[in-house]
Scaffold this motif. Sequence first.
Motif, mmCIF file in Angstrom:
data_model
loop_
_atom_site.group_PDB
_atom_site.id
_atom_site.type_symbol
_atom_site.label_atom_id
_atom_site.label_comp_id
_atom_site.label_asym_id
_atom_site.label_seq_id
_atom_site.Cartn_x
_atom_site.Cartn_y
_atom_site.Cartn_z
ATOM 1 N N GLU A 420 0.826 -1.264 0.235
ATOM 2 C CA GLU A 420 0.050 -0.112 -0.136
ATOM 3 C C GLU A 420 0.812 1.178 -0.027
ATOM 4 O O GLU A 420 0.503 2.073 -0.630
ATOM 5 C CB GLU A 420 -0.989 0.009 1.177
ATOM 6 N N ILE A 421 2.049 1.251 0.749
ATOM 7 C CA ILE A 421 2.695 2.556 0.857
ATOM 8 C C ILE A 421 3.371 2.673 -0.637
ATOM 9 O O ILE A 421 3.317 4.002 -0.943
ATOM 10 C CB ILE A 421 3.962 2.066 1.794
ATOM 11 N N GLU A 426 2.800 6.438 -5.308
ATOM 12 C CA GLU A 426 2.700 6.657 -6.850
ATOM 13 C C GLU A 426 1.241 7.444 -7.214
ATOM 14 O O GLU A 426 1.352 8.471 -7.827
ATOM 15 C CB GLU A 426 2.508 5.197 -7.515
ATOM 16 N N ALA A 427 0.442 7.262 -6.292
ATOM 17 C CA ALA A 427 -1.080 7.954 -6.265
ATOM 18 C C ALA A 427 -0.540 9.401 -6.209
ATOM 19 O O ALA A 427 -1.140 10.461 -6.955
ATOM 20 C CB ALA A 427 -1.881 7.428 -5.417
ATOM 21 N N LYS A 428 0.431 9.891 -5.449
ATOM 22 C CA LYS A 428 0.829 11.120 -4.953
ATOM 23 C C LYS A 428 1.758 11.821 -6.129
ATOM 24 O O LYS A 428 2.159 12.749 -5.809
ATOM 25 C CB LYS A 428 1.455 11.273 -3.708
ATOM 26 N N GLY A 429 2.102 10.882 -7.258
ATOM 27 C CA GLY A 429 3.214 11.316 -7.885
ATOM 28 C C GLY A 429 4.618 11.275 -7.527
ATOM 29 O O GLY A 429 5.500 11.859 -7.675
ATOM 30 N N GLY A 430 4.745 9.863 -6.525
ATOM 31 C CA GLY A 430 6.066 9.901 -5.996
ATOM 32 C C GLY A 430 7.093 9.647 -6.985
ATOM 33 O O GLY A 430 6.834 9.123 -8.224
ATOM 34 N N ASP A 431 8.500 9.394 -6.574
ATOM 35 C CA ASP A 431 9.527 9.338 -7.509
ATOM 36 C C ASP A 431 9.979 7.810 -7.300
ATOM 37 O O ASP A 431 10.990 7.584 -7.697
ATOM 38 C CB ASP A 431 10.650 10.120 -6.942
ATOM 39 N N GLY A 432 9.224 7.094 -6.750
ATOM 40 C CA GLY A 432 9.367 5.546 -6.481
ATOM 41 C C GLY A 432 10.596 5.142 -5.572
ATOM 42 O O GLY A 432 10.779 4.000 -5.057
ATOM 43 N N ASN A 433 10.786 6.235 -4.612
ATOM 44 C CA ASN A 433 11.763 5.769 -3.545
ATOM 45 C C ASN A 433 10.887 6.361 -2.127
ATOM 46 O O ASN A 433 11.389 6.478 -1.216
ATOM 47 C CB ASN A 433 13.098 6.840 -3.625
#
Length: 435
Positions: A420-421, A426-433
């Motif tokens: 889930e994390i 990703e839903a927040k547009g994260g950078d994958g880290n």
Amino acid sequence: MKVQSSKEFKLQREVEYGTPEQNKAVKEIVADIKQEGDAALLRYTERFDGAALTAAGLRVTEEELQAAYGRVEESFVTAIRAAAANIRAFHARQKRNSWMDLQPDGTILGQIIRPLKRVGVYVPGGKAAYPSSVLMNVIPAQIAGVPEIVMVTPPSTGGTEGIDPYILVAAAEAGVNEIYRVGGAQAIAALAFGTASIAPVDKICGPGNIYVALAKREVYGAVDIDSIAGPSEIVVLADDTAEAAYVAADLLSQAEHDEMASAILVTPSQRLAEAVAAEVERQLQELPREAIARASVDNYGAIIVVESLAEGISVVNRLAPEHLEIVTEDPMGLLGSIENAGAVFLGPYSSEPVGDYFAGPNHIIPTNGTARFSSPVDVDDFIKKSSLIYYSKEALLQDGATIIELARREGLEGHARAIEIRLQNEAKGGDGNGK
Ligand SMILES: NC(=O)c1ccc[n+]([C@@H]2O[C@H](COP(=O)([O-])OP(=O)(O)OC[C@H]3O[C@@H](n4cnc5c(N)ncnc54)[C@H](O)[C@@H]3O)[C@@H](O)[C@H]2O)c1
Ligand SMILES: N[C@H](CO)Cc1c[nH]c[nH+]1
Ligand SMILES: [Zn+2]
């Protein structure tokens, strides 16, 4: 051999495997080796094999190995090379390769095949020396790519080096040079737990008598084992077309291995049953190892008369023999009904020793009914597999919710959150880290 009906016959494995005394003795030997190492190994080698060794003398030297060539016939070297070529060709067909599957979303799934690092092979040498078992153990391990192959064999069969020179030549031909002159349950325990002289292995393969078989069962878990490949067994399923003298000879070929070997004829033909019983008696008297073979057929042999070949097949499947010969009018036609047998020999010319020495398939085969669930030694015995998983971002976004669903149904919230994390990030547009 007593001729009896299938109703009178009782399966050997319905009683305990090995006598209570043999089971107790093996447990003691294994525990002593585990606790005392070399000291117990030397003590038991003297007690059971009559060889008073020192720790320094346990390992066979390179000079001893080479000297053995001077003590065997050239014809033996030619024969062992021819057998090795057949065994190598057969086992080469079993080699597996690692594989990887790249999927359109970038996911990679696969299986990595690696050889075991260090394996111990047992070569029997008590009542007879078995150079053929050197090849059957070592060749599949080499094809798998095992870098360290350690051989043990008892010193009891004599020769000035204390190990049969034919075994040493077979080892040299196969390319094995770490060899210890120890046998029985003590050798199995030394391989499993290690001693000052013998480094422990990852897996033990190879056949042996009841002490070897029970010891392998005892150490399983600390190391892997191939199977319980104990005293040899043969079942011949034959109809009235079979040649009694051939059937008797094949039964005795396995009976001569060990007092605990088992040789059984299953036939719907009363005539054949009686003819084989008479032939066994006649041929026994001419066999050099008469005493061993006689004990085997008296205690573990049987001639079972069945109503039909169909009933014979069901008896065979219950027995789950190491070796099955089918000597009937149409042996190939019966093959599909055989569910449990380590190796199947078809027709009057596929005599069991063809497989023991030469055809190519392995002769280290499960016994005591364990052919129901285990197989002859092969290249797979000497590998391990690791699964490979590479999930792309796209794949996790696609499958994540399903994984979370399954994790929460098991009440494992930590598992669910690990997925889930990432989905939340990703839903927040994260950078994958995770940022
Ligand atoms: N199933 C298979 O694939 C297969 C293949 C080849 C041979 N075999 C079997 O291998 C066996 C070879 O037997 P073997 O005896 O000739 O050689 P072995 O090397 O298996 O056994 C000899 C050892 O047994 C131990 N031993 C003997 N008597 C003992 C006792 N009273 N207490 C404790 N330990 C004792 C000794 O340590 C000795 O070194 C036969 O049973 C044969 O049928 C099976
Ligand atoms: N028949 C044995 C397997 O049970 C193998 C063997 C080796 N040498 C002769 N026979
Ligand atoms: Zn044999």
